[in-house]
Write a protein that holds these residues in place. Structure first.
Motif, short mmCIF file in Angstrom:
data_model
loop_
_atom_site.label_atom_id
_atom_site.label_comp_id
_atom_site.label_asym_id
_atom_site.label_seq_id
_atom_site.Cartn_x
_atom_site.Cartn_y
_atom_site.Cartn_z
N TRP A 18 41.94 -6.19 15.88
CA TRP A 18 41.79 -5.17 14.99
C TRP A 18 42.80 -4.93 13.98
O TRP A 18 42.89 -4.33 12.70
CB TRP A 18 41.20 -3.82 15.68
CG TRP A 18 39.92 -4.15 16.28
CD1 TRP A 18 39.43 -4.60 17.27
CD2 TRP A 18 38.76 -4.23 15.17
NE1 TRP A 18 37.89 -4.60 17.45
CE2 TRP A 18 37.46 -4.59 16.01
CE3 TRP A 18 38.54 -3.94 13.87
CZ2 TRP A 18 36.37 -4.49 15.62
CZ3 TRP A 18 37.36 -4.07 13.43
CH2 TRP A 18 36.07 -4.53 14.15
N VAL A 21 42.94 -7.17 11.20
CA VAL A 21 41.72 -6.89 10.37
C VAL A 21 42.00 -5.67 9.51
O VAL A 21 41.80 -5.50 8.12
CB VAL A 21 40.35 -6.68 10.92
CG1 VAL A 21 39.50 -6.40 10.02
CG2 VAL A 21 39.82 -8.25 11.96
N ALA A 77 46.37 -11.43 12.12
CA ALA A 77 45.11 -12.21 11.63
C ALA A 77 45.29 -13.75 11.83
O ALA A 77 44.44 -14.26 12.41
CB ALA A 77 44.85 -11.83 10.35
N ARG A 98 32.72 -14.64 16.16
CA ARG A 98 33.00 -13.37 15.32
C ARG A 98 34.41 -13.16 15.07
O ARG A 98 34.83 -12.59 14.16
CB ARG A 98 32.22 -12.10 16.22
CG ARG A 98 30.82 -12.08 16.01
CD ARG A 98 30.49 -10.59 16.54
NE ARG A 98 30.76 -10.45 17.95
CZ ARG A 98 29.92 -10.99 18.84
NH1 ARG A 98 28.67 -11.59 18.58
NH2 ARG A 98 30.32 -10.89 20.31
N ALA A 99 35.17 -13.53 16.27
CA ALA A 99 36.60 -13.03 16.14
C ALA A 99 37.17 -13.97 14.98
O ALA A 99 38.26 -13.45 14.32
CB ALA A 99 37.42 -13.37 17.49
N LEU A 102 36.44 -12.41 11.65
CA LEU A 102 37.20 -11.27 11.48
C LEU A 102 38.52 -11.74 11.20
O LEU A 102 39.36 -11.16 10.29
CB LEU A 102 37.17 -10.43 12.59
CG LEU A 102 35.85 -9.68 12.90
CD1 LEU A 102 35.67 -8.79 14.18
CD2 LEU A 102 35.63 -8.63 11.68
N LEU A 105 38.66 -12.70 7.81
CA LEU A 105 38.35 -11.49 6.64
C LEU A 105 39.99 -10.90 6.77
O LEU A 105 40.35 -10.36 5.64
CB LEU A 105 37.29 -10.62 7.33
CG LEU A 105 37.27 -9.26 6.73
CD1 LEU A 105 36.63 -9.33 5.40
CD2 LEU A 105 36.34 -8.52 7.27
N GLY A 106 40.69 -10.74 8.00
CA GLY A 106 41.98 -10.07 7.82
C GLY A 106 43.01 -10.84 7.05
O GLY A 106 43.86 -10.39 6.51
#
Length: 131
Positions: A18, A21, A77, A98-99, A102, A105-106
């Motif tokens: 997180w 991200v 990331a 999913r990870a 993400l 995306l990060g």
């Protein structure tokens, strides 16, 4: 009461992901409010020092610190991307997909936020104040 080692590893991995991200976005928001805010407030109030420092030094810190936080988020990331890219660990688990998404995306988000912070910092430091 202490958490099990596996639980701590999952929690650390989740927080790291997180941070990867959202770290750059939060750092950019801090840069935006502090950098431009100090510039505007010192102009409006005619203040020549902020916490004992000249406004340019505070603005410089408001560029460098968020940029370093964003670089850290970018590295987090990339680490998440690398950890989730091992096919043996994934085993068809959708959580890894999913990870990995993400993390991607990060990576791209942090690159964008780093560019925004650096270019915004250049603008604040180069453009004349109070005009």
């Amino acid at each position: 009461m202490s958490a099990a080692p596996g639980h701590r590893a999952r929690l650390a991995g989740g927080l790291l992901a997180w941070y990867g991200v959202l770290g750059g976005a939060v750092a950019w928001a801090v840069h935006l409010f502090v950098g431009w805010g100090v510039d505007e407030l010192t102009c409006a109030a005619g203040i020549h020092r902020v916490a004992g420092l000249p406004p340019r030094a505070v603005i410089g810190l408001a560029v460098v610190v968020p940029a370093l936080v964003t670089v850290g988020a970018l590295l987090a990331a990339v680490l998440t991307w690398r950890r989730t890219g091992r096919p043996a660990r994934a085993g068809g688990d959708p959580r890894f997909a999913r990870a990995r998404m993400l993390a991607l995306l990060g990576i791209w988000g942090n690159l964008l936020f780093l560019a925004i912070i650096v270019l915004g910092g250049i603008a604040v430091l180069v453009l004349p104040s109070c005009h």
